[in-house]
Structure formats: structure tokens, C-alpha cells
Design an enzyme around this catalytic site. Sequence first.
Site, PDB file in Angstrom:
ATOM      1  N   GLU A  97       0.836  -1.204   0.000  1.00 29.08           N
ATOM      2  CA  GLU A  97       0.000   0.000   0.000  1.00 29.08           C
ATOM      3  C   GLU A  97       0.874   1.259   0.000  1.00 29.08           C
ATOM      4  OE1 GLU A  97      -2.097  -3.193   2.540  1.00 29.08           O
ATOM      5  OE2 GLU A  97      -0.057  -2.478   2.213  1.00 29.08           O
ATOM      6  N   CYS A 126      -0.398   2.068   7.273  1.00 27.84           N
ATOM      7  CA  CYS A 126      -0.927   2.132   5.906  1.00 27.84           C
ATOM      8  C   CYS A 126      -2.336   2.726   5.901  1.00 27.84           C
ATOM      9  CB  CYS A 126      -0.923   0.760   5.250  1.00 27.84           C
ATOM     10  SG  CYS A 126       0.729   0.182   4.808  1.00 27.84           S
TER      11      CYS A 126
END
Length: 171
Positions: A97, A126
Site C-alpha cells: 500500500e 498504511c
Amino acid sequence: MNEEKLTAKNDDAQEPYKRPSWDEYFMKIVEMVASRGSCDRGRTGCVITRDRRIVSTGYVGAPVGLPHCDEVGHEMHTVTHEDGSQTQHCIRTAHAEQNAICEAARMGIALEGGTLYCRMSPCYTCAKMIINAGIKRVVCAIDYQAGARSREIFKEAGVEYVLLSNDVAKY
């Protein structure tokens, strides 16, 4: 031999074709992106879309120009949790991510209103990056053992969270 091929095609034709949903389609692409991952502890991938178009991808790997786990081994970090239990994480790599969000930034691509597809629920760090990037929807194949806080802040921030399976990834 030609008759066998024709028969096989005719048998296959009897089953109606099922076109994949957009989520199924992008999750299959996540699997391919993940195959580029360079840490065998978690070869995961990420695809970010806007208006059903891929705008960025990322996979688990060391920062650009630095050695990968697959080349030099893991850089392990032990985390002690409130209950006293300990887990180990490889910190040499950036998460899929993170790499997808950074790639979009490098290319000058806005992620506002986008959808992020990933293998497992994003970690807390994230999740904060996803929210700050303006992503409005997150689709995960499986859950992550430490993903509860991420789900909480997604809800608080108005980010739609979709979990496709109740399976849980543990490290």
C-alpha cells in the site's frame, strides 16, 4: 483430433461465461502485482483505481536502490504488545500500500476518491496513509490479525471497507 477439439469447445460453451465483477477483476491483478514482491514473509500487492481505471500499483519491497530481503535476508524487529505477547516483523521493506501511494505521488497522480485493492487488511500506518491520500474505498481479500485499529479509523474517516473473506493472515 479436430473432432475432439470441437467437442471440447462445445462442452465448454454449454457453461455460460461469468464475467468477473470489478472487485474480482482488480483482485486478480493484485495477485499478479504481488508476485513481484521481494520479501518472502509477505509477497503482497496493491492496486489503486479511480473510476475503474488502474492509476497505481505497489508490492512489498525495499526502497528503490536498496537491497531486497530475497537478496540479503530479513531485517527483523520484535514488537512487544500490551498483553506481553511478541511478534516479529521484517522492517526492510515498505508495504504494498505504501509503495502504491508513493508511486502515485512520484508520478503526480491524485488518489482522491479512489479504491485501493490489497491482499490483506492494511496495517495501522498504511490505513493512516490511505485516509490522508483521500482514498474512499478499501477492498481486501483476507483480514490481518492486527487490523482492528485500521478498520476503526476507516469507519471514523468515512472510508468504505470491504473484506472478501473471513480468513485471517497471521505473522
